[in-house]
Design a protein around this motif. Structure first.
Motif, PDB file in Angstrom:
ATOM      1  N   PHE A 367      58.240 -21.350  17.921  1.00 16.35           N
ATOM      2  CA  PHE A 367      57.864 -21.047  19.301  1.00 16.35           C
ATOM      3  C   PHE A 367      56.338 -20.897  19.352  1.00 16.35           C
ATOM      4  CE2 PHE A 367      62.141 -19.196  18.704  1.00 16.35           C
ATOM      5  CZ  PHE A 367      62.837 -20.014  19.576  1.00 16.35           C
ATOM      6  N   SER A 368      55.642 -21.996  19.525  1.00 14.73           N
ATOM      7  CA  SER A 368      54.190 -22.019  19.376  1.00 14.73           C
ATOM      8  C   SER A 368      53.459 -21.140  20.384  1.00 14.73           C
ATOM      9  CB  SER A 368      53.677 -23.463  19.483  1.00 14.73           C
ATOM     10  OG  SER A 368      54.041 -24.031  20.741  1.00 14.73           O
ATOM     11  N   ASP A 369      53.991 -20.999  21.604  1.00 14.48           N
ATOM     12  CA  ASP A 369      53.322 -20.188  22.617  1.00 14.48           C
ATOM     13  C   ASP A 369      53.296 -18.707  22.249  1.00 14.48           C
ATOM     14  OD1 ASP A 369      52.720 -22.323  24.146  1.00 14.48           O
ATOM     15  OD2 ASP A 369      54.308 -22.026  25.637  1.00 14.48           O
ATOM     16  N   ASP A 370      54.243 -18.309  21.430  1.00 13.53           N
ATOM     17  CA  ASP A 370      54.339 -16.899  21.083  1.00 13.53           C
ATOM     18  C   ASP A 370      53.809 -16.585  19.685  1.00 13.53           C
ATOM     19  OD1 ASP A 370      55.283 -15.855  23.452  1.00 13.53           O
ATOM     20  OD2 ASP A 370      57.362 -16.315  22.983  1.00 13.53           O
ATOM     21  N   LEU A 371      53.022 -17.480  19.128  1.00 15.37           N
ATOM     22  CA  LEU A 371      52.362 -17.178  17.863  1.00 15.37           C
ATOM     23  C   LEU A 371      51.225 -16.185  18.103  1.00 15.37           C
ATOM     24  CD1 LEU A 371      52.117 -20.685  16.138  1.00 15.37           C
ATOM     25  CD2 LEU A 371      53.744 -18.849  15.677  1.00 15.37           C
ATOM     26  N   ILE A 372      50.950 -15.356  17.108  1.00 20.07           N
ATOM     27  CA  ILE A 372      49.845 -14.406  17.227  1.00 20.07           C
ATOM     28  C   ILE A 372      48.527 -15.159  17.187  1.00 20.07           C
ATOM     29  CG2 ILE A 372      48.651 -12.466  16.143  1.00 20.07           C
ATOM     30  CD1 ILE A 372      51.343 -11.463  15.132  1.00 20.07           C
ATOM     31  N   GLU A 373      47.702 -14.918  18.212  1.00 24.97           N
ATOM     32  CA  GLU A 373      46.413 -15.599  18.294  1.00 24.97           C
ATOM     33  C   GLU A 373      45.300 -14.754  17.677  1.00 24.97           C
ATOM     34  OE1 GLU A 373      44.521 -18.260  21.689  1.00 24.97           O
ATOM     35  OE2 GLU A 373      44.490 -16.137  22.242  1.00 24.97           O
ATOM     36  N   SER A 374      45.345 -13.445  17.932  1.00 25.76           N
ATOM     37  CA  SER A 374      44.272 -12.587  17.410  1.00 25.76           C
ATOM     38  C   SER A 374      44.675 -11.123  17.450  1.00 25.76           C
ATOM     39  CB  SER A 374      42.984 -12.776  18.223  1.00 25.76           C
ATOM     40  OG  SER A 374      43.194 -12.385  19.574  1.00 25.76           O
ATOM     41  N   ASN A 375      43.944 -10.363  16.653  1.00 25.07           N
ATOM     42  CA  ASN A 375      44.031  -8.909  16.671  1.00 25.07           C
ATOM     43  C   ASN A 375      43.032  -8.413  17.713  1.00 25.07           C
ATOM     44  OD1 ASN A 375      43.917  -6.476  13.916  1.00 25.07           O
ATOM     45  ND2 ASN A 375      44.668  -6.274  15.998  1.00 25.07           N
ATOM     46  N   ILE A 376      43.445  -7.590  18.669  1.00 25.74           N
ATOM     47  CA  ILE A 376      42.528  -7.106  19.706  1.00 25.74           C
ATOM     48  C   ILE A 376      42.480  -5.591  19.663  1.00 25.74           C
ATOM     49  CG2 ILE A 376      42.895  -9.107  21.201  1.00 25.74           C
ATOM     50  CD1 ILE A 376      44.826  -7.449  22.845  1.00 25.74           C
ATOM     51  N   PHE A 377      41.585  -5.025  20.466  1.00 22.36           N
ATOM     52  CA  PHE A 377      41.415  -3.575  20.478  1.00 22.36           C
ATOM     53  C   PHE A 377      41.797  -3.019  21.840  1.00 22.36           C
ATOM     54  CE2 PHE A 377      38.466  -5.264  17.318  1.00 22.36           C
ATOM     55  CZ  PHE A 377      38.843  -4.526  16.207  1.00 22.36           C
ATOM     56  N   ALA A 378      42.461  -1.861  21.819  1.00 21.69           N
ATOM     57  CA  ALA A 378      42.984  -1.264  23.049  1.00 21.69           C
ATOM     58  C   ALA A 378      41.887  -0.995  24.073  1.00 21.69           C
ATOM     59  CB  ALA A 378      43.731   0.029  22.715  1.00 21.69           C
ATOM     60  N   HIS A 379      40.696  -0.600  23.614  1.00 27.32           N
ATOM     61  CA  HIS A 379      39.629  -0.244  24.568  1.00 27.32           C
ATOM     62  C   HIS A 379      39.113  -1.474  25.329  1.00 27.32           C
ATOM     63  CE1 HIS A 379      36.557  -1.892  21.842  1.00 27.32           C
ATOM     64  NE2 HIS A 379      37.165  -1.229  20.861  1.00 27.32           N
ATOM     65  N   ASP A 380      39.341  -2.669  24.763  1.00 23.57           N
ATOM     66  CA  ASP A 380      38.910  -3.884  25.468  1.00 23.57           C
ATOM     67  C   ASP A 380      39.693  -4.092  26.770  1.00 23.57           C
ATOM     68  OD1 ASP A 380      37.087  -4.442  23.501  1.00 23.57           O
ATOM     69  OD2 ASP A 380      38.430  -5.753  22.372  1.00 23.57           O
ATOM     70  N   PHE A 381      40.915  -3.571  26.816  1.00 26.96           N
ATOM     71  CA  PHE A 381      41.768  -3.735  27.999  1.00 26.96           C
ATOM     72  C   PHE A 381      42.091  -2.386  28.656  1.00 26.96           C
ATOM     73  CE2 PHE A 381      42.490  -7.390  25.286  1.00 26.96           C
ATOM     74  CZ  PHE A 381      42.489  -8.443  26.169  1.00 26.96           C
ATOM     75  N   ASN A 382      41.407  -1.337  28.160  1.00 28.72           N
ATOM     76  CA  ASN A 382      41.635   0.006  28.698  1.00 28.72           C
ATOM     77  C   ASN A 382      43.113   0.393  28.594  1.00 28.72           C
ATOM     78  OD1 ASN A 382      40.740   2.435  29.784  1.00 28.72           O
ATOM     79  ND2 ASN A 382      41.159   1.789  31.895  1.00 28.72           N
ATOM     80  N   ILE A 383      43.679   0.143  27.421  1.00 31.57           N
ATOM     81  CA  ILE A 383      45.094   0.407  27.177  1.00 31.57           C
ATOM     82  C   ILE A 383      45.252   1.685  26.344  1.00 31.57           C
ATOM     83  CG2 ILE A 383      47.166  -0.398  25.945  1.00 31.57           C
ATOM     84  CD1 ILE A 383      46.305  -3.247  26.590  1.00 31.57           C
ATOM     85  N   ASN A 384      46.131   2.559  26.777  1.00 36.19           N
ATOM     86  CA  ASN A 384      46.514   3.741  25.993  1.00 36.19           C
ATOM     87  C   ASN A 384      47.819   3.401  25.268  1.00 36.19           C
ATOM     88  OD1 ASN A 384      47.258   6.148  24.881  1.00 36.19           O
ATOM     89  ND2 ASN A 384      47.058   7.352  26.773  1.00 36.19           N
ATOM     90  N   LEU A 385      47.715   3.025  24.011  1.00 38.69           N
ATOM     91  CA  LEU A 385      48.888   2.542  23.280  1.00 38.69           C
ATOM     92  C   LEU A 385      49.986   3.597  23.141  1.00 38.69           C
ATOM     93  CD1 LEU A 385      47.615   0.289  20.348  1.00 38.69           C
ATOM     94  CD2 LEU A 385      49.124  -0.319  22.235  1.00 38.69           C
ATOM     95  N   THR A 386      49.592   4.863  23.078  1.00 35.99           N
ATOM     96  CA  THR A 386      50.612   5.904  22.882  1.00 35.99           C
ATOM     97  C   THR A 386      51.616   5.949  24.017  1.00 35.99           C
ATOM     98  OG1 THR A 386      49.170   7.567  23.892  1.00 35.99           O
ATOM     99  CG2 THR A 386      49.048   7.338  21.507  1.00 35.99           C
ATOM    100  N   GLN A 387      51.221   5.452  25.199  1.00 33.01           N
ATOM    101  CA  GLN A 387      52.147   5.440  26.333  1.00 33.01           C
ATOM    102  C   GLN A 387      53.222   4.365  26.185  1.00 33.01           C
ATOM    103  OE1 GLN A 387      49.689   4.884  29.801  1.00 33.01           O
ATOM    104  NE2 GLN A 387      48.904   6.983  29.783  1.00 33.01           N
ATOM    105  N   HIS A 388      53.044   3.474  25.227  1.00 30.76           N
ATOM    106  CA  HIS A 388      53.982   2.351  25.100  1.00 30.76           C
ATOM    107  C   HIS A 388      54.793   2.403  23.815  1.00 30.76           C
ATOM    108  CE1 HIS A 388      52.096   0.445  28.582  1.00 30.76           C
ATOM    109  NE2 HIS A 388      50.941   0.815  28.057  1.00 30.76           N
ATOM    110  N   LEU A 389      54.717   3.534  23.105  1.00 26.24           N
ATOM    111  CA  LEU A 389      55.529   3.679  21.905  1.00 26.24           C
ATOM    112  C   LEU A 389      57.009   3.800  22.267  1.00 26.24           C
ATOM    113  CD1 LEU A 389      53.669   6.009  19.390  1.00 26.24           C
ATOM    114  CD2 LEU A 389      54.646   3.765  18.927  1.00 26.24           C
TER     115      LEU A 389
END
Length: 389
Positions: A367-389
């Motif tokens: 499934f080529s569209d769902d391959l991992i493209e890159s490692n990103i950082f939460a602050h780049d998207f203003n994401i609080n990861l703990t809310q999505h555990l």
């Protein structure tokens, strides 16, 4: 009159006669005396906060010591859990670890001995959790811990080192020692001036030498708290040694360093670079592994780096990743522990810049569209990861 000897709890041996507990932590006083019949008795004393005891060397049960049956390690049969099954246990365990480290920090800063036995007990539970599900606890720690803090760094290194050692099938005592070293190796940094709490390459030569004293401070803290096992003490002392003999304090080379020391060095460096610890700029996990390999074999063991990559993946659990489709999520675990099949928990789309309905995707090459493209950082998207555990 008997000539009693003061003995650190980590030096106490089976067959010794304990006349008195001379140093301990906690409000409940331990007054147990008598012969130490087995290793469990020593462990129980340590977990109760006993640091030092008074022994009578003339009453040692030497026959009992010599007749101790050899311990044959058996791999316990443990049912493998799914990520969601292990999650509540792992989350509770992480919270206990964090609280224990907060208490430890407070005691070190107030010049009080620490309870090493409590951490060792938690280490046994961590080992059991990782055996049931290798990814869950590491995922929680990578998401929930504070990136640029001694506590967060120590917990992550401890868990990562234990996972790597278990995956590499290292002896159980080495696995436990690596976990303990991960938690304890940076204690001396609490004694450093703020300007010294930065990575070596960010300091001038004089400050770099002053910074290295934290290893001595760590040893002093451990010894004043009853000590730790010999391997843990050795690893704390040798944590800055490097493969080419350019390290500190004894300039040991690759042939003189143990596999445990090499594993610790890789895990410690990986976490520092990936999470931006002590003034570092955070790097993606693939970039960190590239850095490690670039500096191998001069500083790090290239053989062990490659084995660790094959043990935890280029994108370890808890890594925030972006798929080629634009979906964003974190790596939860690996289907059937197959590193080529990461399970990504998706909740955001980088192209539309909107949160999406949460769902898991098993990333597979077909499934080529769902391959991992890159490692990103939460602050780049203003994401609080703990809310999505």
């Amino acid at each position: 009159m008997n000539s009693f000897e003061r003995v650190s709890i980590t030096k106490l041996t089976v067959g010794s006669y304990v006349e008195k507990v001379t140093k301990q932590l906690g409000d409940v006083r331990v007054v147990q005396t008598g012969w130490v019949r087995n290793k469990k008795a020593i462990k129980d004393l340590q977990q109760k906060g006993v640091i030092e005891v008074l022994v009578d060397p003339y009453r040692t049960l030497k026959e009992q010591q010599s007749k101790q049956a050899p311990i044959i390690e058996k791999t316990p049969k443990t049912k493998h859990h799914h990520f969601s099954d292990e999650f509540p246990h792992a989350q509770a365990l992480y919270e206990q670890l964090e609280q224990a480290m907060l208490n430890l920090e407070e005691r070190v800063l107030s010049f009080q001995p620490i309870n090493i036995g409590q951490l060792a007990q938690l280490g046994e539970h961590v080992n059991e959790s990782i055996t049931r599900q290798p990814s869950t606890l590491l995922c929680i720690a990578n998401i929930c811990s504070v990136p640029n803090s001694i506590i967060g760094h120590s917990i992550r290194v401890a868990i990562l080192a234990m996972i790597c050692a278990k995956q590499l099938k290292r002896p159980s005592d080495e696995v436990q020692a690596l976990f303990m070293t991960g938690l304890l190796h940076d204690l001396g940094k609490y004694k450093l001036a703020e300007q010294l709490q930065r990575q070596d390459h960010l300091l001038n030569p004089y400050l770099k030498v002053q910074r290295h004293k934290y290893c001595q401070y760590t040893q002093h803290i451990l010894n004043s708290s009853g000590g730790a096992c010999e391997l843990t003490l050795s690893l704390c002392q040798q944590q800055l040694e490097r493969e080419d003999g350019s390290g500190y304090p004894e300039q040991l080379n690759s042939a003189q360093l143990s596999a445990a020391q090499k594993i610790l060095t890789i895990c410690d460096t990986f976490d520092s670079l990936h999470f931006g610890f002590e003034g570092e700029k955070p790097f993606s996990s693939p970039a960190v592994f590239k850095y490690l390999l670039k500096h191998a074999p001069s500083l790090f063991s290239d053989v062990l780096i490659k084995k660790i990559i094959h043990s935890i993946s280029v994108y370890p659990p808890g890594s925030l990743v972006q798929l080629k489709s634009g979906k964003v999520g974190y790596v939860k675990c690996f289907k059937e522990n197959n590193l080529s099949l990461p399970v990504v928990h998706c909740f955001y789309n980088s192209k539309s810049k909107h949160y999406t309905q949460t769902h898991d995707i098993i990333v597979a090459k077909e499934f080529s569209d769902d391959l991992i493209e890159s490692n990103i950082f939460a602050h780049d998207f203003n994401i609080n990861l703990t809310q999505h555990l």
